[in-house]
Scaffold this motif. Structure first.
Motif, PDB file in Angstrom:
ATOM      1  N   GLY A  55       0.782  -1.231   0.000  1.00  0.00           N
ATOM      2  CA  GLY A  55       0.000   0.000   0.000  1.00  0.00           C
ATOM      3  C   GLY A  55       0.809   1.274   0.000  1.00  0.00           C
ATOM      4  O   GLY A  55       0.247   2.376   0.034  1.00  0.00           O
ATOM      5  N   ILE A  56       2.133   1.166  -0.045  1.00  0.00           N
ATOM      6  CA  ILE A  56       2.988   2.357  -0.146  1.00  0.00           C
ATOM      7  C   ILE A  56       4.110   2.059  -1.126  1.00  0.00           C
ATOM      8  O   ILE A  56       4.681   0.962  -1.114  1.00  0.00           O
ATOM      9  N   GLU A  57       4.387   3.000  -2.015  1.00  0.00           N
ATOM     10  CA  GLU A  57       5.391   2.822  -3.053  1.00  0.00           C
ATOM     11  C   GLU A  57       6.385   3.973  -3.022  1.00  0.00           C
ATOM     12  O   GLU A  57       6.112   5.040  -2.464  1.00  0.00           O
ATOM     13  N   HIS A  58       7.531   3.740  -3.658  1.00  0.00           N
ATOM     14  CA  HIS A  58       8.553   4.774  -3.757  1.00  0.00           C
ATOM     15  C   HIS A  58       8.722   5.192  -5.210  1.00  0.00           C
ATOM     16  O   HIS A  58       8.707   4.352  -6.115  1.00  0.00           O
ATOM     17  N   ILE A  59       8.855   6.505  -5.431  1.00  0.00           N
ATOM     18  CA  ILE A  59       9.102   7.056  -6.763  1.00  0.00           C
ATOM     19  C   ILE A  59      10.536   7.570  -6.806  1.00  0.00           C
ATOM     20  O   ILE A  59      10.899   8.513  -6.085  1.00  0.00           O
ATOM     21  N   LEU A  60      11.355   6.947  -7.629  1.00  0.00           N
ATOM     22  CA  LEU A  60      12.771   7.302  -7.740  1.00  0.00           C
ATOM     23  C   LEU A  60      12.953   8.451  -8.725  1.00  0.00           C
ATOM     24  O   LEU A  60      12.545   8.366  -9.876  1.00  0.00           O
ATOM     25  N   LEU A  61      13.544   9.546  -8.252  1.00  0.00           N
ATOM     26  CA  LEU A  61      13.911  10.665  -9.109  1.00  0.00           C
ATOM     27  C   LEU A  61      15.424  10.741  -9.218  1.00  0.00           C
ATOM     28  O   LEU A  61      16.139   9.918  -8.627  1.00  0.00           O
ATOM     29  N   ASN A  62      15.909  11.738  -9.939  1.00  0.00           N
ATOM     30  CA  ASN A  62      17.347  11.863 -10.161  1.00  0.00           C
ATOM     31  C   ASN A  62      17.996  12.994  -9.368  1.00  0.00           C
ATOM     32  O   ASN A  62      19.204  13.174  -9.431  1.00  0.00           O
ATOM     33  N   ASP A  63      17.176  13.740  -8.630  1.00  0.00           N
ATOM     34  CA  ASP A  63      17.689  14.873  -7.871  1.00  0.00           C
ATOM     35  C   ASP A  63      16.779  15.100  -6.674  1.00  0.00           C
ATOM     36  O   ASP A  63      15.557  15.097  -6.816  1.00  0.00           O
ATOM     37  N   GLU A  64      17.369  15.288  -5.503  1.00  0.00           N
ATOM     38  CA  GLU A  64      16.569  15.456  -4.282  1.00  0.00           C
ATOM     39  C   GLU A  64      15.701  16.709  -4.334  1.00  0.00           C
ATOM     40  O   GLU A  64      14.595  16.729  -3.778  1.00  0.00           O
ATOM     41  N   ARG A  65      16.198  17.744  -4.977  1.00  0.00           N
ATOM     42  CA  ARG A  65      15.387  18.960  -5.102  1.00  0.00           C
ATOM     43  C   ARG A  65      14.097  18.662  -5.866  1.00  0.00           C
ATOM     44  O   ARG A  65      13.004  19.066  -5.456  1.00  0.00           O
ATOM     45  N   ASN A  66      14.203  17.921  -6.961  1.00  0.00           N
ATOM     46  CA  ASN A  66      13.019  17.567  -7.733  1.00  0.00           C
ATOM     47  C   ASN A  66      12.099  16.625  -6.970  1.00  0.00           C
ATOM     48  O   ASN A  66      10.874  16.661  -7.136  1.00  0.00           O
ATOM     49  N   ALA A  67      12.686  15.771  -6.134  1.00  0.00           N
ATOM     50  CA  ALA A  67      11.857  14.896  -5.300  1.00  0.00           C
ATOM     51  C   ALA A  67      10.995  15.714  -4.355  1.00  0.00           C
ATOM     52  O   ALA A  67       9.803  15.435  -4.163  1.00  0.00           O
ATOM     53  N   ALA A  68      11.581  16.759  -3.760  1.00  0.00           N
ATOM     54  CA  ALA A  68      10.814  17.626  -2.856  1.00  0.00           C
ATOM     55  C   ALA A  68       9.792  18.455  -3.619  1.00  0.00           C
ATOM     56  O   ALA A  68       8.675  18.678  -3.139  1.00  0.00           O
ATOM     57  N   PHE A  69      10.152  18.929  -4.816  1.00  0.00           N
ATOM     58  CA  PHE A  69       9.177  19.645  -5.644  1.00  0.00           C
ATOM     59  C   PHE A  69       8.004  18.737  -6.001  1.00  0.00           C
ATOM     60  O   PHE A  69       6.840  19.167  -6.000  1.00  0.00           O
ATOM     61  N   ALA A  70       8.303  17.470  -6.325  1.00  0.00           N
ATOM     62  CA  ALA A  70       7.240  16.523  -6.662  1.00  0.00           C
ATOM     63  C   ALA A  70       6.328  16.274  -5.463  1.00  0.00           C
ATOM     64  O   ALA A  70       5.097  16.230  -5.595  1.00  0.00           O
TER      65      ALA A  70
END
Length: 580
Positions: free
Chosen positions: A49-64
């Motif tokens: 019931g919980i998933e992780h979305i892998l991005l390429n930059d921590e800043r973009n992860a926080a923006f997402a």
């Protein structure tokens, strides 16, 4: 929660974190794994019931995570290791300014290794503290469940905002705490679910007195009014008082542009008739969930410092920073409901000629609508058929292909300013996602990812929502290109429209206005973003002539997958007209 689970079983901290988030409704975490967060990732892997979305930059992860929180109304979660968390500040600052509930989870080095010259021994807690509502650190397993609950309460209660919880690696991997301490015990409790408090009775009464004495009130709504869901209340009050409603750019979504009581934006690049009405006609401005920033008020000139004002805000610190209002502290929706109830009992004015007053206000609104339409018609002639292509014309092409269930995301700087006067609101709610908290460029692609994932998962319309990012070339180069890979990997159906003037347009505008056109370091290379999109597996097209614009934007928005339209625009149409 599984009834067969042994709640007395001791579980690893990482699994406890994942279970805590899942039990409180968090379904996605955006981030990048780190050696200090491996236990957390293992916990997510083991939790249904919980998933992780892998991005390429921590800043973009926080923006997402920020954008996901805005459009969903739920908390957005991002994660990083200690070094990676140093990419969080600008994104968390934006979430803080916009009132967006984001929980940033940071993995630290092992608690016993601190102050031993171990790499990544960074004081993350204190670094993020000035940028968030709250920042805490966990160095003992017994603290972890309590700190998780406190973090969530801080993020969602009062004025929402970002929080950061830094956790030592050994706490994440330790197996010291029973599962029951991570599972909610106060379901439905106001303490853990978002509370939106009403105002003190005496403050409401003072506001009612001001409204009843006003000859010509107007409503000026901001982003917090949308967050509060005060749509019906703003609509009802405007009709009760027969007064116009204006908004900030972040407040777009409080009413549809088709509503005859809504006159769109005021601010640094707002529309001249709106500014004139507030300065010349309005004798009371009812400010709803609006921070009254420099941008929102055209350098504090609209309204003027002499304008009488009622300011409603859930955060008392926002009231009276730059003006001298009658302050009402409380949730905008709850406060407006109280105001409406009292006005129904007492009447909308202190004199006996209510109908005459309402007729006068209707006439003034009709005159404002006429002035605004005439202004827009004259303005439209400057860009509708112009070559080179104008940014306004690009927005029209986008708007023509989006409906009430669709989403528009913008980057900061010039692209966020253009939507104020040139993008109509199609529906109430947060269908426009724009970074007006602190205005960081590079917001766009990360926000597009968060918005697209939510829209795909939670749309209840028959057709899939369309998701479009409107950005400049400078904003896109500031942090979005590396996430083209993420858009393709996640198979997101979305479109990026770039207004490409080969310049840092907003800054160049400042050099023109303030430094006598002494341009320096504000021109950019003529980058082909269409080719970059194709290199990452998307579909890219470059538009240089007006005759191709509508067709290419329509094709991109209606196509599946990741699409990009690179529009070469007039290099000197840097920003909208400023009318203050």
């Amino acid at each position: 929660m599984n009834d067969k689970e042994d709640l007395k079983e001791k579980v690893r901290g990482g699994y406890g974190i994942a279970r805590f988030l899942k039990e409180y409704g968090v379904e996605l975490v955006f981030g990048i794994p780190d050696g200090h967060t491996l236990g957390f990732y293992d916990g997510i892997l083991r939790t249904d019931g919980i998933e992780h979305i892998l991005l390429n930059d921590e800043r973009n992860a926080a923006f997402a995570a920020d954008a996901y929180a805005r459009v969903s109304g739920m908390v957005g979660v991002c994660d990083a290791g200690a070094a990676g968390a140093m990419n969080f500040p600008v994104a968390l600052s934006e979430a803080n300014g916009a009132g967006s509930p984001v929980l940033a989870i940071v993995g630290l080095i092992k608690s016993k290794e601190m102050l031993k010259n171990i790499p990544h021994d960074i004081n993350v807690e204190d670094t993020l503290k000035p940028l968030t509502k709250w920042s805490g650190k966990v160095l003992d397993s017994d603290y972890l469940p309590r700190f998780l609950r406190f973090s969530l309460k801080q993020a969602i209660n009062g004025r929402p905002g970002p929080v950061a919880l830094s956790i030592a690696e050994d706490i994440i991997s330790s197996k010291d705490i029973r599962l029951k301490y991570y599972v909610p015990r106060e379901r439905g409790s106001c303490a853990i679910n978002s509370c939106r408090p009403s105002a003190a009775e005496n403050e409401v009464e003072r506001a009612v007195k001001r409204i009843r004495k006003a000859s010509q009130p107007a409503i000026f709504s901001g982003g917090e009014a949308v967050t509060s869901g005060a749509f019906q209340e703003v609509k009802e009050l405007s009709r009760m008082l027969e007064c116009p409603v204006f908004s900030t750019i972040l407040g777009k979504g409080i009413m549809k542009s088709s509503d005859k009581y809504y006159f769109d934006t005021v601010g640094l690049f707002g529309e001249k008739p709106n500014h004139k009405f507030i300065r010349k006609r309005c004798d009371l401005l009812i400010v709803v969930g609006n921070r009254l920033t420099e941008d929102d008020t055209a350098n504090f000139k609209v309204p003027t410092k002499a304008t009488k004002m009622v300011q409603i805000d859930i955060d008392p610190a926002q009231i009276g920073l730059s003006y001298n209002p009658c302050g009402v502290v409380g949730d905008p929706k709850a406060v407006l409901s109280s105001l409406i109830s009292k006005l129904k009992k007492k009447g909308i004015n202190t004199s006996g000629n209510t109908q005459e007053i309402l007729n006068t206000r209707k006439k003034r609104m009709s005159e404002l609508r006429t002035d605004l339409e005439e202004y827009r018609n004259e303005d439209r002639k400057q860009w509708i058929d112009a070559e080179p292509i104008k940014p306004q014309r690009v927005l029209k092409a986008i708007s023509d292909n989006l409906g009430e269930n669709d989403y528009l995301v913008t980057d900061a700087s010039s692209s966020a300013r253009w939507i104020g006067a040139y993008y109509p609101v199609k529906s109430t709610g947060r269908k426009i996602v724009t970074p007006r908290g602190v205005g960081p460029t590079g917001f766009g692609v990360g926000a597009l990812i968060g918005t697209s994932i939510y829209a795909n998962a939670f749309s209840f319309s028959e057709s899939k929502p369309k998701k479009v990012l409107f950005t400049g070339d400078g904003g896109l180069m500031n942090g979005g290109i590396n996430e083209f890979e993420t858009l393709k990997k996640l198979e997101l159906d979305c479109t990026i429209v770039v207004i490409n003037n080969s310049a840092l347009g907003f800054v160049k505008f400042g050099q023109a206005m303030l430094y006598k056109k002494r341009y320096y370091q504000t021109d950019r290379p003529n980058t082909s973003f269409a080719k970059l999109a194709e290199a990452y597996g998307g579909t890219g097209v470059r538009v240089e002539r007006l005759q191709n614009l509508d067709r290419e934007i329509k094709n991109a928005i209606e196509s599946d997958g990741f699409n990009l339209v690179d529009v070469v625009i007039d290099p000197w149409e840097l920003l909208p007209p400023n009318n203050y």
